[in-house]
Structures are given as structure tokens and as C-alpha cells.
Design an enzyme around this catalytic site. Sequence first.
Site, PDB file in Angstrom:
ATOM      1  N   HIS A   1      -2.541   0.340   6.972  1.00 19.52           N
ATOM      2  CA  HIS A   1      -2.758   0.625   5.564  1.00 19.52           C
ATOM      3  C   HIS A   1      -2.429   2.090   5.283  1.00 19.52           C
ATOM      4  O   HIS A   1      -2.437   2.919   6.205  1.00 19.52           O
ATOM      5  CB  HIS A   1      -4.231   0.332   5.217  1.00 19.52           C
TER       6      HIS A   1
ATOM      7  N   ASP B   1      -7.993   4.980  -3.061  1.00 23.41           N
ATOM      8  CA  ASP B   1      -7.061   3.965  -2.565  1.00 23.41           C
ATOM      9  C   ASP B   1      -6.468   3.217  -3.735  1.00 23.41           C
ATOM     10  O   ASP B   1      -7.077   2.306  -4.290  1.00 23.41           O
ATOM     11  CB  ASP B   1      -7.791   2.991  -1.631  1.00 23.41           C
TER      12      ASP B   1
ATOM     13  N   CYS C   1       0.791  -1.212   0.000  1.00 21.98           N
ATOM     14  CA  CYS C   1       0.000   0.000   0.000  1.00 21.98           C
ATOM     15  C   CYS C   1       0.830   1.272   0.000  1.00 21.98           C
ATOM     16  O   CYS C   1       0.535   2.221  -0.723  1.00 21.98           O
ATOM     17  CB  CYS C   1      -0.962  -0.018   1.178  1.00 21.98           C
TER      18      CYS C   1
END
Lengths: 321, 651
Positions: B456, B472, B412
Site C-alpha cells: 500500500h 490515506d 493507492c
Amino acid sequence: MQRGSTIEKLPVGKDAQRVALENARKALGSIILGKDRQITLALSCLLARGHLLIEDLPGLGKTILAQSLATVLGLSFCRIQFTSDLLPADIVGVSVFRKDSGEFEFQPGPIFSQLVLADEVNRATPKAQSALLEAMEEQQVSVDGNTRALPEPFFVVATQNPADQIGTFPLPESQLDRFLMRLELGYPDEANERELITGDDRREMLRNIDAATTPEVLQALQRSAARVRMSEPLVDYIQALVRQTRESPHIEIGLSPRGARALAAAAKAYAFVERHSGVYPDDVQEVFASIAGHRLKPAGNTNFRSAAELCQHVLDSVDIP
Amino acid sequence: MARPRGTDGSLLPSLPWTLAALAFALAPHYQFQPIWITIAFIACGAWRYTIEKRRGSLPSVWIRAFLALVCFLGVLTTYSTISGVGPGSALLAIMAALKLLETRKRRDQFVLLFIAIFLVMSSLLREQYLWSLPYLMLAILLIMTAWIRMSADATEPARQSFATGGRLILYAAPIAIAMWIFFPRISTPFWAVPIDTSTATSGLSDTMSPGDISSLSLSDAVAFRVKFEGAIPEPRLRYWRGLVLHRFNGRTWSGNEPMIGKRSREQVSIRGEPTRYEVTLEPTHQQWVFALDMPYSWTLSNTFMGPQQQLARVHPIDQRIAYDAVSYSEYSIDTDLSNYMRTWYLRLPEGSNPRTLKFAQEMRRSAESDTEFIVSVLERFTNEEYFYTLKPPPLGSNPVDRFLFDTRRGFCEHYASAFAVMMRAVGIPSRIVLGYQGGELNPLGGYLIVRQADAHAWTEVWLEGAGWRRVDPTAAVAPERVNSGISAAMFGGFGAAWGLATPSLLLHRLTLTWDALNAKWNEWVLGYGPDNQDKFMKWLGMDDPDWRKMMLTLVGIVIALTLLVSVLLMLRYRSPPRDRAAILYGRFVRKTGIEPAIGETPDAFADRAATDSPLPAATVRTITASYLDARYGSLDPAALGRLEEEVSSLR
């Protein structure tokens, strides 16, 4: 009498100590004839870590008893004959100047033994007496500013002629207190006296006798003796006895708390020697005279002639709870 | 030396118990302490035992002083301080070990057991789990037993010592529980537990440098637990907002100090249905407070929303805390962004990552609008060969360039960073949000577990008219990560691709059960603070509880319990079996028809009764022996039974 109540649950290893104690008792009984009660009391005194005072006329076997205690219990032994010119240094030792090393060296005196026989302790001056008494109390001696520990175990067996003989310094009451027990040996009975006259020399017998225990075993026995059970009613009994000594009109000064503790400790040791499962009233009665006899001060107007009679009177006037 | 140093073996029976109690008290410290302390303890224990066994002499005062100095310096060098939980308990352990070397008497053993109690308590400063309670009870039981073994005579069986110790603990337990319930809790503690800062590294870091760390450790430690009022949001909406990073130096993203900047809750406008929930946050030793994107209200005191809508508390979170919060999944923030702020969120360092900048600008030219550009960037992540991996290759200088065009592997952080840089390159304000995504539903407790592995990073971009929107990029690469959560993906076989072994489902279920128990424990026992206490007092019927009322109740309860235990003990010992023996003996004395004299011992009486009474001599002797044993002798109840039998068989 059947003792269904002996201490049976002794852990392994204690049996051997038990056997040693029985052997010691038997060996002592073979030398000192007909004095089983006094032997048991003397053993109890040592097992309760107390010092012993034997008081009687000369020739009744006081010295033999002390010597055979040392031999049978495997203790190092030394005898000090107390005389009026005995000096403290004769007891505790002196520092000697060594020419070759140029230093003082301490020469330990006879007190550095596990069992010390202080023979005729009332013949020495109070100064010499107090050197012995300090050692008894402190388990150590001070020489030239150095404190030296005495060996362990350490017992003093003192003998004393009854005070009405000439040229003695009787021990004061406060110092008598340092002796856990006072024993009187008394004359042997007919049969035993006969055996003494015809039999072997007692000192000769002593040389041929083996030690029944070691100092280590003795210390273990002392620990076991201190752990004998004392039940609530029995503590009540001891307290009642002590109270009676203080309240009785025949007694001027009764037992101190230290005396009460001594009574309990001696009764425990006696019960241990007798293999009782706890301290029984009999144990207290058996040791009472030897514990209280030299600690009580009779009142002036009493009609009891001896300490033993006085003690028996106390026992006879207290109910057993 | 005036003090004798010899031993006589008298401690031999109780010494192993003391050693065992100390070892048990030290056990939980073992993993936190340098190994040499454990070795020192074992060595000292063995040494001391050998001395006692051989009746040897204890080491001289000089040796002991030398050892103490060496160990003290050892602790000082290991921790470079002597304050705090770590060095403190290390010193305590060392003291216990060295104290053994001068333990001559029972009194010294008492000191050792006191140290053991301190050691047990100090282990609670490190961690308080569900299993801490049974451990605590066991440790205290062992210490009590050691204590009793020390005072009791050696013939007492160990079982009996354990029973006595357990009984003493049972007597004390109600008072302890009453104190725990009623002792007034205050919101700000009087004292702070010194935190072991050297090991406090859980939680998120304040900066993000993709490429520096070449693999992410998957820690399944719990970050927080969430209980929802009503429906639980879908996995793709479970974004737990933490801190926001907006400064980029070509390699590292960083953000503001937590409490600096305008409070900016006013810039949030919300729509739609609220989500209400309660978060139980494990201590992080940081100030960040986590809440579902976008938090609107929260019950935690001294907690404020920073300029980038990150929640932070004035004090670091050093204890487990619980708070209620309300969030809205539909929201808009900062629809008017000042020019100054706009340029702030567009800043990129000169000359770094040139390929990315050039590429982004080319892409923007072929797109019609900002929105279309964003979609095409995300499509590029989906369609081209980009991989989601937790073990990406390290990146050198210009990490974004290296990642986007060469390695194409990352997690991420890499995607969020690359995406944000591309946005800034074409004039779209962007920033990075760190937090947690997902969470696993524990069906047993009906709550969500969010673990450290769920950490995250995602991005927010500012669009004209819409304000900050969450994008995202990881979702474009690995939709499983976002839709099913990291742990679901792991257990679904996806974990194999990451090189992780797949644990069995049964084990997983056990883990969940254990966690549910822990959650209850945390909520009701460890989390029993002012709020819970207040609730509980009200439930008990105390209206308007305050500390005075609670103190009074506590004192009353303690007195009542003490009285109760005393009465119970008195009842237990009121009719001691010994008195029964006296009664039986009295019956026997009446049967003999002889009056015992004052001061006549049972043995002396038996001598008389054997001849003077109608009873057979043997019976008299047996009864007397049984009586002496039962009343003055052993505690064995069999003796009393024997006496009972013998006396009742008298005619």
C-alpha cells in the site's frame, strides 16, 4: 539324493540359461565318458572365469576335452601346439608389411580366440610360455607397442605332460598360480574304455555336435555363478582350510590369499553348476584338490606321494563349522 | 583407445533406479532451470539406457568432451555467469546427465548418486518449505534404494531394498535430529548462501511511478506474519510502515538510501497504549524492515530508524527473520520542522502537472485552513467520480494531471501521489509512505498474514503544531480497502469487480490451515536460530548455555546414539538363525548314533547314516538337504522351519 534346496527363485530368462548349462554338461558327458566329475570341475572353472590346466599322460583325452568345451559352449577355438621352437609371435601374431598399401598390418595370432588350447604347454621355452601367461593374466596382448584386447570371454585350457618326461620346461610355481584349476583325467574304467574302443571316433562325434550355449549366455552364467550365496560358517570353513595349509607340517608353502579367493570362486561356480542354494561344504571339498593341488608346495619330508593325497589330508584334518 | 567403451548389460538392472533417483533429485530444479537442461537430462538418460539395453558402445571421449563444452557454454549464455545457485545447480544437472554417458561401472554409478545427493541439497538453497522435508526424505530414500539395488544381487525384491534403505535412514535420523538441535547456532553465519538474484524480486520497490505500471499483480505470497501480544489492532489502524519517498520529479517518487541521514527516533513522541507484537519477515533482499505505524522499539540487530522514521537494516534481509517490536498508534513527529526541511518537502518540479497545481491553489483559496483544504480534497475523491481499480489506464506525461482530471481510475499509488502533489502545491509539506496495509487474521494460528497483495502507499502531511500526520486518500475512494483489507474485499465479492475469480471459501480455509502449519514450521524449524536454541536449551535445563556445553552434549549424544544403534544391531544379529540350524543338526547327528569324522561333509555323513543308522534313509536325506539349505544356502527362513519340523518329528 533329494535336493529340496535347488535354486528355485530364478528370474525369468535364467531358466533358459540353466537349461543351456545342463545341455552343455550332458553333451560333454556323451563325448568324454565316465569323467563327469572332471567335466563338472572344468565347467566350474570356466564359470569362475578361470583358466584350466589339464595334466596327464598323452592319449587320455585332454585335447578332446578342450575341443569339446569350445564346441559345446559355442566359443571360437584355436589350438596352439607348443614346441621348443615356438616363438611369442606364433602365439600373439605379427605385423606384416603390405606392399600395395605400404603399411604394416597386424595379423592376429591364434591367441585371439575365445577358447585357446595350449597343447603341451611345458614343451615350449619359458619365453613362449610367458607370452601366453601374460595374455591370460592381462586379458590383452601387447604387440609392437599396441595393446590389443582379447575377445570376451577368454579362456586358456593348457595341457601338460607330467614333468618327468624328457625335453620339457616345467611351469614355475608362480605361473601355475595363473591357472584357476589343475585337473587330472586318469584312465577310464573298464566299461567306458570298452565303449571308447567299440564306439564312434570321438573327433567324428565332435563334428556332429551343436553348441549348447552362446558366449553371451556363458557370460550371464558367469555373473550368476559369482552371486551364489556364501554363508558365514562356510567362509569360516574356507579360512580354516587355508590356515591348515599354512600350518600343516607336511606343507612348506600354503595357500596365498589369492589362492583362498580362487577356492571361494571355484566353490561358488561348482555350487552353481550343482544347483545348490548356496555354497555347501561339499562344493568346497570337491574343488579343493584341483585348486590347491598345484599351488601347495609339499614339505621335503612328507610321506604323501601326490598332491591329491596331500589335499585329502588337509580336508580330513579340518572340522566343518 | 586403451579404455574399452563397450557395455555388457551388467548395469541393466540397477540403471533404471539410478535414473529414477537422479530424476527425482532434479525435479525441484525443473521450474527454475531453462528447459533445455531438462531435455538434455532426459535425452542422455534415454540414450544411456538404450546403449545398455543393446549392449552398445558408449560415445567416444571426443563426443563427450564436445557435449560438455556445448552444455557449459549453454549454461554460461543462459545465466551469463557460473556462480550462484541457479547456474551452479544447472551445471550439476548437466554434469549428472553427461556423466551418464561415461558410466561403465558400478563406481561411476556411485558418483552419479553422489551428484543426486548434491542436487537434493542444492534445492534447499532455493526454497525451504514445509513440503521440503517429506520431499527430502523421499529423495534420500530413493537414492539409498538405488544404491542398494546397485550392490545387491538382482533377485532381491525391490520392496526389500526399500525396506533396507528406510532402515538405514531410521538409524541415522536420531543423530541428524540431535545434530540439528544441539549444533551451536551463531548469529552471524560463517558463510552466506549465494542468493539467486535474478529471481529475487519480491517486496516493495524503492521508487513509485504511478502510471508506468498499468496493472498491479496481486501476489498472495506472504510478506510477513505478525503475532500480537494482546488485542489485534483494528483493520483501519494496520498500517505497516516501510520506506518513505519524498523526492518527486513529476513522474516518479523516490527516497533516500536506507542508511543515510540522521537517526531520528528522538523526534518521535508517543502517547497512549503500546502495541507489542512479533513479526516474521520473509526474505526481501532489501534493507527495509516493516513495523506497525509508528514503531518505537524493536529487537532486530543492526536496524536503525532513518530520518523519515523508516526502519532499515544494515544488511539486506536474505533470510527469514523474526523480531519483536513495540508501536504506538498515537504519536507526533517533527513538531518543529526547520525552514530548510519545510522547503525540501514542498519541492515540485518546474512546469510539470500545471493543471493540478492551478486547481489545488484555487481550492486552497476557497478553504479557510489547511485542515479544511485536506478534508475538501478527500471529499472530492469520495464524492466525485473516482474509481479504485487495480487495472488503471496508462498515463502519459504529467501523470497527475491525467489521473486527476481525465482517467480518474487508479489504486493507492495514484491517489497518494496526486494527493501529495496537491498538498505541496499549496504549501503543505507532504511525503509518501510505502508499506503494507491490513493483513488477514488466521484464526487457526491467531496471527496476521500480510501478503504482497497488501502492499500500500499512503501520504503524510506536516501541519503546524501537529507534526506529520498520516492521511490515506485511498480510504476516501475505497474505504473497503482500508477497513476490511484487500483480501477480505476480494473474497467478499469485490474481487469480481477487479476481474478476479472468487475462490471458494473451503479453498480459502485450506489455504489458511496450510499457512498456519507453515508458520509453525518457520517458527520452530527454519527459525531455529541462536535465540530459539537458547530458549530450548534453557527449557531442557541447561543453565547458561554456550557453544562448548552444546558441543559436548552433542558429542555425548552422538556417541550414546551410536552405541545404542550398535547394541540394537548386535542384538538383532547376535543369534543368527543359522546357529539354530547347527543345533538342530547336532540333535539329528546324536539320534543317528554315528560319530561324524573330521572334515566329513553332511552329504558324506548322510551316505553313511543312511545305511548304518536306525533312521530311515529317506529321513536322513531330507534332514541333510534341509540343513544344508538352512545353514549354507538361501536366506529363506522356511528352510529352517522345515528343518525344525523334521528334526522334532524324530523319535
